[in-house]
Design an enzyme around this catalytic site. Structure first.
Site, PDB file in Angstrom:
ATOM      1  N   HIS A 472       1.054  -1.267   0.180  1.00  0.00           N
ATOM      2  CA  HIS A 472      -0.111   0.032   0.154  1.00  0.00           C
ATOM      3  C   HIS A 472       0.944   1.099   0.095  1.00  0.00           C
ATOM      4  O   HIS A 472       0.781   2.075  -0.896  1.00  0.00           O
ATOM      5  CB  HIS A 472      -0.967  -0.020   1.362  1.00  0.00           C
ATOM      6  CG  HIS A 472      -1.667   1.359   1.364  1.00  0.00           C
ATOM      7  ND1 HIS A 472      -3.150   1.200   1.030  1.00  0.00           N
ATOM      8  CD2 HIS A 472      -1.503   2.341   1.729  1.00  0.00           C
ATOM      9  CE1 HIS A 472      -3.606   2.346   1.337  1.00  0.00           C
ATOM     10  NE2 HIS A 472      -2.842   3.174   1.743  1.00  0.00           N
ATOM     11  N   GLU A 473       1.822   1.370   1.007  1.00  0.00           N
ATOM     12  CA  GLU A 473       2.502   2.547   1.047  1.00  0.00           C
ATOM     13  C   GLU A 473       3.645   2.723  -0.131  1.00  0.00           C
ATOM     14  O   GLU A 473       3.826   3.842  -0.589  1.00  0.00           O
ATOM     15  CB  GLU A 473       3.415   2.590   2.394  1.00  0.00           C
ATOM     16  CG  GLU A 473       2.646   2.548   3.567  1.00  0.00           C
ATOM     17  CD  GLU A 473       1.494   3.784   3.524  1.00  0.00           C
ATOM     18  OE1 GLU A 473       1.866   4.658   2.977  1.00  0.00           O
ATOM     19  OE2 GLU A 473       0.352   3.692   4.289  1.00  0.00           O
ATOM     20  N   HIS A 476       1.821   4.520  -2.882  1.00  0.00           N
ATOM     21  CA  HIS A 476       1.974   6.055  -2.697  1.00  0.00           C
ATOM     22  C   HIS A 476       3.189   6.297  -3.229  1.00  0.00           C
ATOM     23  O   HIS A 476       3.446   7.328  -3.942  1.00  0.00           O
ATOM     24  CB  HIS A 476       1.861   6.269  -1.204  1.00  0.00           C
ATOM     25  CG  HIS A 476       0.339   6.466  -0.735  1.00  0.00           C
ATOM     26  ND1 HIS A 476      -0.831   6.988  -1.212  1.00  0.00           N
ATOM     27  CD2 HIS A 476      -0.103   5.718   0.556  1.00  0.00           C
ATOM     28  CE1 HIS A 476      -1.652   6.703  -0.647  1.00  0.00           C
ATOM     29  NE2 HIS A 476      -1.406   6.151   0.231  1.00  0.00           N
ATOM     30  N   HIS A 479       3.657   6.663  -6.787  1.00  0.00           N
ATOM     31  CA  HIS A 479       2.970   7.881  -7.172  1.00  0.00           C
ATOM     32  C   HIS A 479       4.015   9.138  -7.201  1.00  0.00           C
ATOM     33  O   HIS A 479       3.854  10.141  -7.957  1.00  0.00           O
ATOM     34  CB  HIS A 479       1.612   8.120  -6.443  1.00  0.00           C
ATOM     35  CG  HIS A 479       0.569   8.847  -7.003  1.00  0.00           C
ATOM     36  ND1 HIS A 479      -0.671   9.064  -6.299  1.00  0.00           N
ATOM     37  CD2 HIS A 479       0.373   9.347  -8.290  1.00  0.00           C
ATOM     38  CE1 HIS A 479      -1.264   9.938  -7.175  1.00  0.00           C
ATOM     39  NE2 HIS A 479      -0.825  10.234  -8.262  1.00  0.00           N
TER      40      HIS A 479
END
Length: 680
Positions: A472-473, A476, A479
């Site tokens: 998940h992290e 990010h 991104h």
């Protein structure tokens, strides 16, 4: 000492590329902030003092690149305040936050500057601007108008006062939560109190006790890697109760670390601020710049999912309560029973628990796995390096390159809990990406988590939940790393809050796929690839208690809206208000000693006020997006390339729905989420 000497002796006031952590002393921060604010003000004065007619270049672009040194100093300081803080840093944070808030107000309430921006904005249709330039102009204009530029002088003054107070209150809220987390220690000397805990968890508890100065016995704290295994495995119900109440009552003690007053003050000041700016509530103000657009749409969205999830959640809860009663004669299932009996029921239904999975998820292997997934999808290569300055020895550093060998990003990874580190997991950056004068300035991105540390006998072995958190992290992180825009304020994760979770949540999907798991899920002792049987069980158990999990997430979103979507001035009792907000999503009996609002850092310290719903909103996006990958193949280069081109690289340069439709070819469907969750 002259100013030049001050600058010369302060590493933060020298030009730097990578953050010079080893050279920075705590006493460098405040002088650096003061000087950088002064320099940034001079840059603003140069824009307003320009006698030439306002243009996009001499006003909008000049403003965009003003104060870059201040931005870098802020990113270094506030990242340390989250990941490696101490009393001195927290004291400086309390001193500089109002100064930064005041400086921000000095810009947005600067009449001469706003006049120039308005002049350029008035000619936006005849300036021949490209999409990014139009977005930047729109954003700058809105930033001023939404933050008081059109207010009369007396209201501007009040706005400044509110912002200064809020900056201090939100910091204090977070400091109290961290202090509460660090303060609590459950020290055990009777081995029977650890019945049910796996050997690895007992060893970790013994190691923690030693680290806290106890020669024998076991220690359990409120840090997730310590707290969660105890709640999941410990047979001793009374100790689970004690720990659960300690965790749930952070900031709710009527003492020096109490956050009730802070919660009420923050909510009321946010409301007053919104009213001052002409908005009905804080939620109306925030949601104007979100995909959801209005509080009503958020409520409609949450209630639509609640309608589908609640019957499933109630059925699952009854199943769990019956199971606990049959197994141990538990008459009333309490909050401190949930994880314990859920784990036992999961083992019974799927013959699967974290202890079976953890040997396949050695931290280093999972890191390698997420890198391999990024390589297969986006042609990225991660090279661990030791020549990058870092703020703690736990931090790992990497240089990231694309398939052609071009430098893409620096990546910092900080994975284990420490006393000076707040709980949870997050992505942040030490340097943004932008393009200027023919140069594409590449970003410095960081992932910070709190994973199970290694013990004397075992390396760091992650629970499956920790594996999904890492992915998940890292989503990010991608991104941020793959950003490819002209302007720093539109780059990377600088997007609408209800879009920012798409890249992170979509990455979690690879954790459930055989093709991905076989890249990294290898037994830490034998090197055996995770057996197909366990992969099947992971997939089968993916929707276990999904109704209850969904209801929990919805309850947080509704609590957030209950604080920010109304006039909170009539709320006197924080706990009573919270209970009312939770009424429609309640499964467990209430625990009077606990209160979530007083430690709900996402909305009272982080950036999620009026935005917690965005986790569920982004789940719709990610379920819909991953369905596209599944159709074409989870490592399909064409789909990955579209995702990189239209989502990951574009940041906030265009409306997120436009970007999403460009990637997917259509708007997302809520059915994709409900189907994946088994709620249809």
């Amino acid at each position: 000492m002259s100013q030049s000497q001050t600058e010369k002796n302060n590493p933060l006031l020298q030009p730097f590329d990578t953050a010079p952590f080893s050279k920075i002393k705590t006493e460098h921060f405040k002088p650096a902030f003061l000087q950088a604010i002064k320099d940034a003000k001079a840059e603003i004065d140069a824009i307003t003092g320009n006698t030439e007619e306002p243009t996009f270049e001499n006003t909008i672009e000049a403003l965009e690149f003003a104060g870059q040194q201040l931005d870098r100093i802020s990113s270094v300081f506030f990242n340390l305040n989250s990941a490696e803080t101490n009393d001195d840093i927290q004291k400086i944070a309390q001193e500089v936050s109002p100064l930064l808030s005041e400086f921000s107000n000095d810009i947005t309430l600067n009449e001469a500057l706003f006049k120039r921006i308005k002049e350029v904005y008035g000619k936006k249709d005849i300036l021949g601007l490209d999409v990014e330039q139009k977005t930047l102009l729109e954003k700058k204009y809105k930033n001023f108008s939404r933050n008081g530029a059109n207010l009369p002088e007396d209201k501007k003054k009040r706005l400044r006062q509110i912002d200064a107070k809020l900056s201090k209150l939100t910091l204090k809220f977070g400091e109290n939560v961290l202090a509460e987390t660090n303060k609590y220690q459950l020290y055990l000397t009777d081995k029977e109190d650890l019945d049910g805990l796996p050997e690895g968890e007992k060893e970790a508890a013994a190691q923690l006790a030693m680290a806290k100065g106890k020669d024998n016995g076991w220690m359990v704290t409120l840090d997730y890697p310590s707290y969660i295994p105890f709640m999941k495995y410990a047979k001793n119900r009374e100790l689970r109760k004690e720990l659960s109440i300690a965790f749930g009552s952070k900031g709710f003690h009527n003492d020096a670390l109490d956050n009730q007053e802070n919660v009420l003050k923050i909510a009321n000041l946010r409301f007053e601020r919104a009213q001052l700016l002409g908005y009905k509530t804080h939620a109306h103000f925030v949601l104007e710049e979100r995909m959801a657009e209005s509080p009503q749409k958020v409520y409609d969205f949450l209630n639509e999912i609640l309608e589908k999830a609640k019957p499933a959640a109630e059925k699952e809860f009854k199943q769990l309560a019956d199971f606990a009663k049959n197994l141990d004669g538990i008459e009333v299932l309490e909050k401190w029973d949930g994880s314990y009996y859920s784990e036992k029921l999961k083992q019974k239904l799927f013959d699967l628990d974290d202890e079976k999975l953890k040997p396949y998820f050695k931290l280093e292997n999972v890191i390698d796995g997420v890198f391999k997934v990024a390589e297969k999808l986006f042609d990225l290569n991660f090279e661990e390096v030791t020549d990058i300055d870092k703020y703690h020895e736990d931090v790992k550093t990497y240089r990231v390159y694309d398939g052609d060998g071009n430098f893409i990003s620096l990546f910092y990874a900080d994975f284990h809990p420490r006393p000076g580190k707040r709980g949870g997991a997050w992505m942040t950056s030490f340097k943004s990406q932008w393009k200027r004068n023919g140069e594409n300035v590449r970003p410095h991105i960081s992932n910070v988590c709190n994973f199970t540390p290694s013990t004397k006998s075992k390396p760091s072995l992650l629970t499956f939940n920790e594996v999904t958190t890492l992915f998940h992290e890292f989503g990010h992180g991608l991104h941020g790393m793959l950003a490819d825009t002209k302007y720093p304020s539109l780059s990377g994760t600088s997007v609408y809050w209800d879009f920012v979770e798409l890249p992170s949540q979509v990455m979690e999907n690879w954790c459930y796929e055989q093709e991905a798991l076989e890249l990294f899920a290898k037994h830490y002792e034998t090197g055996e690839i995770i057996p197909m049987e366990l992969i099947t069980k992971i997939k089968e158990s993916a929707t276990f208690q999904e109704g209850m999990q969904t209801l929990r997430q919805l309850s947080f979103g509704l609590l957030d809206m209950s604080w920010h979507g109304i006039d909170p001035s009539q709320i006197i009792n924080v706990k009573k208000h919270e209970d009312e907000a939770f009424e429609g999503t309640k499964l467990y009996p209430d625990t009077p000693e606990t209160c979530m609002s007083t430690s709900f850092s996402h909305i009272f310290q982080g950036g999620y006020s009026s935005g917690y719903y965005s986790y569920k909103w982004a789940e719709v996006l990610d379920a819909d997006a991953f369905a596209y990958f599944k159709e074409q193949g989870i490592f399909n280069k064409e789909v990955a390339s579209r995702f990189k081109e239209h989502v990951l690289s574009k940041g906030g340069t265009e409306n997120p729905m436009v970007l999403y439709k460009r990637f997917r070819g259509a708007e997302p469907k809520v059915e994709a989420l409900l189907e994946r969750a088994g709620l249809l």
